[in-house]
Design a protein around this motif. Structure first.
Motif, mmCIF file in Angstrom:
data_model
loop_
_atom_site.group_PDB
_atom_site.id
_atom_site.type_symbol
_atom_site.label_atom_id
_atom_site.label_comp_id
_atom_site.label_asym_id
_atom_site.label_seq_id
_atom_site.Cartn_x
_atom_site.Cartn_y
_atom_site.Cartn_z
ATOM 1 N N VAL A 1 0.832 -1.287 -0.035
ATOM 2 C CA VAL A 1 0.025 -0.102 0.059
ATOM 3 C C VAL A 1 0.848 1.371 -0.050
ATOM 4 C CG1 VAL A 1 -1.779 1.411 1.262
ATOM 5 C CG2 VAL A 1 -1.649 -1.262 1.267
ATOM 6 N N MET A 2 0.853 2.109 -0.898
ATOM 7 C CA MET A 2 1.461 3.232 -1.201
ATOM 8 C C MET A 2 0.588 4.560 -0.643
ATOM 9 S SD MET A 2 4.366 2.949 -2.954
ATOM 10 C CE MET A 2 5.284 1.495 -3.763
ATOM 11 N N CYS A 3 1.176 5.289 0.491
ATOM 12 C CA CYS A 3 0.684 6.558 0.888
ATOM 13 C C CYS A 3 1.049 7.779 -0.153
ATOM 14 C CB CYS A 3 1.273 6.622 2.136
ATOM 15 S SG CYS A 3 0.516 5.550 3.315
ATOM 16 N N GLU A 4 0.643 7.422 -1.331
ATOM 17 C CA GLU A 4 0.971 8.517 -2.499
ATOM 18 C C GLU A 4 0.199 8.355 -3.573
ATOM 19 O OE1 GLU A 4 4.898 8.418 -5.067
ATOM 20 O OE2 GLU A 4 5.296 6.870 -3.199
ATOM 21 N N LYS A 5 -0.095 9.152 -4.321
ATOM 22 C CA LYS A 5 -0.896 8.689 -5.679
ATOM 23 C C LYS A 5 -0.027 7.889 -6.827
ATOM 24 C CE LYS A 5 -4.230 10.558 -8.998
ATOM 25 N NZ LYS A 5 -4.968 11.576 -9.831
ATOM 26 N N VAL A 6 -0.486 6.685 -6.901
ATOM 27 C CA VAL A 6 0.184 5.747 -7.544
ATOM 28 C C VAL A 6 -0.769 5.022 -8.689
ATOM 29 C CG1 VAL A 6 1.699 3.791 -7.945
ATOM 30 C CG2 VAL A 6 2.022 5.283 -6.061
ATOM 31 N N ASN A 7 -0.761 5.397 -9.940
ATOM 32 C CA ASN A 7 -1.405 4.903 -10.865
ATOM 33 C C ASN A 7 -1.072 3.469 -11.626
ATOM 34 O OD1 ASN A 7 -3.597 6.969 -10.914
ATOM 35 N ND2 ASN A 7 -2.088 8.181 -11.831
ATOM 36 N N HIS A 8 -1.066 2.519 -10.670
ATOM 37 C CA HIS A 8 -0.540 1.306 -11.125
ATOM 38 C C HIS A 8 -1.417 0.181 -10.485
ATOM 39 C CE1 HIS A 8 1.941 -2.498 -11.260
ATOM 40 N NE2 HIS A 8 2.854 -1.585 -12.146
ATOM 41 N N ARG A 9 -2.139 -0.771 -11.236
ATOM 42 C CA ARG A 9 -3.175 -1.489 -10.725
ATOM 43 C C ARG A 9 -2.408 -2.624 -9.691
ATOM 44 N NH1 ARG A 9 -2.975 -6.375 -13.437
ATOM 45 N NH2 ARG A 9 -1.464 -6.522 -15.377
ATOM 46 N N GLY A 10 -1.062 -2.665 -9.562
ATOM 47 C CA GLY A 10 -0.625 -3.533 -8.686
ATOM 48 C C GLY A 10 -0.516 -3.102 -7.331
ATOM 49 N N PHE A 11 -0.664 -1.869 -7.175
ATOM 50 C CA PHE A 11 -0.606 -1.184 -5.743
ATOM 51 C C PHE A 11 -1.837 -0.661 -5.359
ATOM 52 C CE2 PHE A 11 3.769 -0.844 -7.743
ATOM 53 C CZ PHE A 11 4.664 -1.184 -6.666
ATOM 54 N N GLN A 12 -2.218 -0.612 -4.116
ATOM 55 C CA GLN A 12 -3.277 0.396 -3.696
ATOM 56 C C GLN A 12 -2.590 1.478 -3.285
ATOM 57 O OE1 GLN A 12 -6.716 -0.151 -2.862
ATOM 58 N NE2 GLN A 12 -5.942 1.844 -2.896
ATOM 59 N N SER A 13 -3.264 2.616 -3.515
ATOM 60 C CA SER A 13 -2.675 4.069 -3.233
ATOM 61 C C SER A 13 -3.697 4.673 -2.500
ATOM 62 C CB SER A 13 -2.471 4.515 -4.575
ATOM 63 O OG SER A 13 -2.329 5.963 -4.617
ATOM 64 N N ILE A 14 -3.125 5.362 -1.531
ATOM 65 C CA ILE A 14 -4.094 6.154 -0.614
ATOM 66 C C ILE A 14 -3.214 7.399 -0.667
ATOM 67 C CG2 ILE A 14 -5.028 6.608 1.584
ATOM 68 C CD1 ILE A 14 -5.348 3.613 1.819
ATOM 69 N N HIS A 15 -3.795 8.687 -0.915
ATOM 70 C CA HIS A 15 -3.009 9.592 -1.024
ATOM 71 C C HIS A 15 -3.872 10.969 -0.757
ATOM 72 C CE1 HIS A 15 -5.115 9.699 -4.937
ATOM 73 N NE2 HIS A 15 -4.810 11.011 -4.834
ATOM 74 N N ILE A 16 -3.287 12.018 -0.450
ATOM 75 C CA ILE A 16 -3.859 13.522 -0.488
ATOM 76 C C ILE A 16 -3.360 14.159 -1.704
ATOM 77 C CG2 ILE A 16 -3.912 15.729 0.780
ATOM 78 C CD1 ILE A 16 -3.285 13.853 3.445
ATOM 79 N N ASP A 17 -4.291 15.124 -2.138
ATOM 80 C CA ASP A 17 -3.964 15.650 -3.629
ATOM 81 C C ASP A 17 -3.007 17.037 -3.068
ATOM 82 O OD1 ASP A 17 -3.946 17.200 -5.835
ATOM 83 O OD2 ASP A 17 -6.079 17.012 -6.237
ATOM 84 N N GLN A 18 -1.894 16.731 -3.083
ATOM 85 C CA GLN A 18 -0.606 17.882 -2.798
ATOM 86 C C GLN A 18 -0.687 18.799 -3.599
ATOM 87 O OE1 GLN A 18 0.827 17.505 -0.054
ATOM 88 N NE2 GLN A 18 0.819 15.443 0.809
ATOM 89 N N TYR A 19 -0.988 18.592 -4.946
ATOM 90 C CA TYR A 19 -1.037 19.737 -5.983
ATOM 91 C C TYR A 19 -2.089 20.534 -5.478
ATOM 92 C CZ TYR A 19 -1.591 22.127 -10.196
ATOM 93 O OH TYR A 19 -1.716 23.133 -11.341
ATOM 94 N N GLU A 20 -3.304 20.095 -5.230
ATOM 95 C CA GLU A 20 -4.612 20.931 -5.081
ATOM 96 C C GLU A 20 -4.333 21.609 -3.679
ATOM 97 O OE1 GLU A 20 -7.661 23.148 -6.085
ATOM 98 O OE2 GLU A 20 -6.670 21.723 -7.265
ATOM 99 N N ALA A 21 -3.923 21.021 -2.680
ATOM 100 C CA ALA A 21 -3.570 21.461 -1.605
ATOM 101 C C ALA A 21 -2.824 22.597 -1.253
ATOM 102 C CB ALA A 21 -3.098 20.160 -0.268
ATOM 103 N N PHE A 22 -1.557 22.765 -2.096
ATOM 104 C CA PHE A 22 -0.798 23.535 -2.372
ATOM 105 C C PHE A 22 -1.428 24.978 -3.002
ATOM 106 C CE2 PHE A 22 2.905 26.181 -3.553
ATOM 107 C CZ PHE A 22 3.960 25.896 -2.642
ATOM 108 N N ARG A 23 -2.120 24.559 -3.938
ATOM 109 C CA ARG A 23 -2.546 25.674 -4.973
ATOM 110 C C ARG A 23 -3.798 26.242 -4.231
ATOM 111 N NH1 ARG A 23 -5.625 24.622 -10.472
ATOM 112 N NH2 ARG A 23 -7.134 23.666 -9.234
ATOM 113 N N ASN A 24 -4.427 25.743 -3.109
ATOM 114 C CA ASN A 24 -5.237 26.265 -2.133
ATOM 115 C C ASN A 24 -4.644 27.230 -1.222
ATOM 116 O OD1 ASN A 24 -7.030 26.390 0.543
ATOM 117 N ND2 ASN A 24 -8.221 24.969 -0.836
ATOM 118 N N ALA A 25 -3.303 26.812 -0.758
ATOM 119 C CA ALA A 25 -2.704 27.854 0.217
ATOM 120 C C ALA A 25 -2.242 28.903 -0.620
ATOM 121 C CB ALA A 25 -1.453 27.157 0.662
ATOM 122 N N TYR A 26 -1.654 28.576 -1.947
ATOM 123 C CA TYR A 26 -1.277 30.000 -2.911
ATOM 124 C C TYR A 26 -2.223 30.740 -2.915
ATOM 125 C CZ TYR A 26 1.696 32.278 -6.082
ATOM 126 O OH TYR A 26 2.425 33.171 -6.938
#
Length: 320
Positions: free
Chosen positions: A141-166
């Protein structure tokens, strides 16, 4: 050390009878049960827990790969993971890597050799291709966005979170904005830099590399950040600091040097750690404990699903 064959010999019963007694199965006569129990006492026998677990195809141990234990982001994730593991009767093996690739490989070899049932990767230095080589050996299980069917991915949208702050800072009238992050090449850091570049472009500002401060993880890094700011001819009026501990260190050192927060320097942190509430730091709140719980649950699920995105929220306080 005695084994079940020794017990069977002393008790004068079959190995299968000893196994039934050890596993508290029915259909063993009282006479044979007593004989086995007496042999256990005589030989001071203790079952090999690993052998018991492996006979069931599980160790009941999940590996947790993290760079630092004493870092608020990872300790919050670990807290959520531990809560869920405890509720389900699992144990955890903590592998602290300091981003050393050989330590990550050791964890992957543990998965390969069935020393752990599965692996949660909170952050990594090795390439995804290297992890992919170990997919046949267990769930990861990856705690980042991973678009690979072999892994489970659990993540936070870091791009959008940073843009929100900016955008919040821009709406407050700031145009000279810098930011502070952890690893330069980490997946989250690359997304944040992309958001930074895109938002600068939207207001017609060029990127100033001297206003980007990488390799900042702990409270003392906030002190170093202010020292670097004092060495600049032109300073930003606001900083996005992707770690509340570093933000706290920055505020403490600013006050020591007579910099007024937020008049002279506005600050937005990340994570919503307890120190952010204690010091009244504006921050992006990340649901890290919940993310940890979900990560552990997904080590037990069959197969992989689409990436799971956890929500974030903005908390305005007195540093902007």
């Amino acid at each position: 050390m005695a084994n079940i064959r020794d017990l069977a010999k002393v008790a004068k019963v079959s190995v299968s009878t000893v196994s039934r007694v050890l596993n508290n199965y029915p259909y063993v006569t009282q006479e044979k049960r007593e004989a086995v129990l007496q042999a256990i006492r005589e030989l001071n026998y203790y079952p090999n827990i690993n052998a018991v677990h492996l006979s069931k195809g599980k160790t009941m141990v999940v590996g947790i790969l993290l760079p630092f234990i004493n870092h608020s982001y990872y300790s919050a994730l670990l807290e959520g993971i531990a809560e869920e593991a405890n509720s389900l009767g699992y144990k955890l093996m903590i592998i602290q890597t300091y981003y050393q690739e050989e330590r990550e490989l050791e964890a992957l070899e543990m998965l390969k050799h069935k020393q752990i049932d599965s692996l949660i990767i909170t952050s990594r230095g090795l390439s995804l291709n290297k992890y992919e080589e170990y997919l046949p050996y267990g769930k990861m299980v990856m705690c980042e966005k991973v678009n690979h069917r072999g892994f489970q991915s659990i993540h936070i949208d870091q791009y959008e979170a940073f843009r929100n702050a900016y955008r919040f800072l821009v709406n407050k009238g700031h145009r000279d904005i810098g930011y502070c992050t952890g690893r330069e090449k980490g997946s989250s850091s690359l997304l944040r830099k992309k958001a930074f570049a895109n938002e600068l472009n939207s207001i017609g500002k060029p990127i100033r590399e001297d206003w980007i401060f990488p390799n900042s993880f702990f409270l003392q890094d906030g002190h170093l950040l202010i020292e670097k700011l004092f060495g600049l001819k032109v300073r930003p009026s606001a900083l996005i600091i992707t770690n509340d501990m570093v933000a706290a260190g920055t505020i403490l050192e600013s006050k020591r040097r007579g910099i007024n927060i937020p008049t002279d320097l506005a600050i937005i942190g990340f994570n919503n750690d307890p120190i952010a509430e204690a010091m009244d730091i504006t921050t992006i709140s990340l649901p890290l404990r919940q993310m940890g719980r979900e990560a552990f649950k997904n080590t037990l699920s069959e197969g992989c699903t689409i990436p799971i995105e956890m929500p974030f929220s903005f908390i305005e306080r007195n540093t902007v």
